[in-house]
Design a protein around this motif. Structure first.
Motif, PDB file in Angstrom:
ATOM      1  N   ASP A 162      73.910   2.551 -36.642  1.00  0.00           N
ATOM      2  CA  ASP A 162      73.477   2.672 -38.033  1.00  0.00           C
ATOM      3  C   ASP A 162      74.468   3.554 -38.777  1.00  0.00           C
ATOM      4  N   GLU A 207      61.480  -8.568 -38.191  1.00  0.00           N
ATOM      5  CA  GLU A 207      61.624  -7.422 -39.088  1.00  0.00           C
ATOM      6  C   GLU A 207      62.551  -6.368 -38.481  1.00  0.00           C
ATOM      7  N   ASP A 210      66.117  -7.649 -38.756  1.00  0.00           N
ATOM      8  CA  ASP A 210      66.602  -7.548 -40.137  1.00  0.00           C
ATOM      9  C   ASP A 210      66.984  -6.118 -40.488  1.00  0.00           C
ATOM     10  N   GLU A 211      66.216  -5.160 -39.970  1.00  0.00           N
ATOM     11  CA  GLU A 211      66.522  -3.753 -40.242  1.00  0.00           C
ATOM     12  C   GLU A 211      67.856  -3.360 -39.618  1.00  0.00           C
ATOM     13  N   TYR A 212      68.104  -3.808 -38.399  1.00  0.00           N
ATOM     14  CA  TYR A 212      69.391  -3.520 -37.755  1.00  0.00           C
ATOM     15  C   TYR A 212      70.545  -4.125 -38.541  1.00  0.00           C
ATOM     16  N   ARG A 214      70.643  -4.735 -41.711  1.00  0.00           N
ATOM     17  CA  ARG A 214      70.832  -3.965 -42.945  1.00  0.00           C
ATOM     18  C   ARG A 214      71.686  -2.726 -42.690  1.00  0.00           C
ATOM     19  N   HIS A 215      71.412  -2.032 -41.588  1.00  0.00           N
ATOM     20  CA  HIS A 215      72.215  -0.855 -41.245  1.00  0.00           C
ATOM     21  C   HIS A 215      73.678  -1.240 -41.011  1.00  0.00           C
TER      22      HIS A 215
END
Length: 300
Positions: A162, A207, A210-212, A214-215
């Protein structure tokens, strides 16, 4: 967050030698790195004669000193032959080799070690001195692996989790610029770590994924903005083992760059579970960027 490495320039290069062939190869690799950085190379042999003085004779100590200086002269000559324009200095240290290398690196130097020393028992394993150097480092450490018959791939590989890895990626970007290489950012999603022993719904898994992404996208966009002339590729992969995916990807890289451990414990500020596996099994040299932590174990 302030990591060890900052600024626009890469630091000096220090390499540890001990008479083993992996250490010799590390010294020659380090010479090429120093030349790319336009920095001198400092070659260190830590004999630990001070630590042995109470247990061995004066004559033995003198023989160790003579052999150490002869070793340094031979390595310096080999470096000069391959890199005639490079300034290379040598240091015979009477102290412990690990402490000697950390001291020589100062605040910004990069330490280079071979993947196995004289005490190694297996060609795949990092020697005890190299392991201690990497584990306790406060400046970057490069473990030279996979250079026997290796061709230039023109790619720097970085393991990214991240935005906390941004300084590590910046360091890799500078390395890529020196080599005129592509920079590949790779995030590995370990599904087992994400879901644990609880069966999650598919929506939850999507979800998380998708968060990974985004980072990873945030880091990629920032690096592209800071290094507009650099070719940057970002990939996210799923796997049962983070280290396993990175080891396989290292087959196609000239250098694998990893940030150090984020919390205290394990083997030190640099070596966590994944990085420990990589320095033993990567197919290319591994550059470890340590993180500083505060007294509560968080990043400072």
């Amino acid at each position: 967050m302030n990591n060890t490495v900052s600024g626009s320039e890469l630091g000096s290069v220090i390499v540890g030698v001990d008479g083993s062939e992996p250490a010799r190869q590390a010294a020659l690799w380090a010479a090429g790195e120093a030349e790319r950085r336009r920095r001198p190379l400092h070659i260190v042999y830590g004999a630990d004669t001070d630590g042995r003085a109470l247990y061995v004779s004066v004559e033995t100590i003198e023989r160790v000193r003579g052999a150490g200086r002869e070793l340094l002269d031979g390595i310096a000559a080999a470096v000069k032959e391959q890199h005639p324009g490079l300034v290379a200095t040598t240091e015979f240290s009477r102290g412990d080799p690990v402490a000697s290398l950390h001291r020589a690196a100062g605040l910004r130097g990069t330490i280079v070690v071979g993947n196995r020393g004289l005490g190694g028992f297996n060609s795949l394993m990092l020697g005890s001195v190299g392991l201690k150097v990497a584990a306790g480092a406060r400046t970057p450490v490069i473990v030279v692996r996979g250079t026997d018959n290796a061709a230039e791939n023109g790619m720097m590989l970085v393991g990214v989790r991240d935005e906390h890895d941004l300084d590590c990626v910046r360091h890799a970007a500078r390395e890529a610029e020196l080599r005129k290489a592509e920079l590949r950012l790779l995030h590995v999603w370990n599904v087992l770590e994400s879901v644990g022993s609880v069966v999650t719904m598919m929506d939850d898994v999507t979800e998380i994924a998708d968060e990974y992404v985004r980072h990873l996208t945030a880091v990629t966009d920032q690096i592209r903005q800071e290094f507009p002339g650099l070719t940057v590729r970002a990939d996210a992969e799923k796997g049962m083992s983070v280290a396993g995916v990175l080891v396989e990807a290292s087959r196609h890289a000239d250098l694998l760059v990893m940030g150090g451990r984020r919390a205290s414990a394990y083997l030190g500020p640099t070596l966590g579970r994944h990085t420990h596996s990589l320095v033993h099994h990567s197919h290319c040299p591994v550059l470890l960027i340590p993180r500083h932590t505060d007294k509560h174990g968080g990043e400072s």
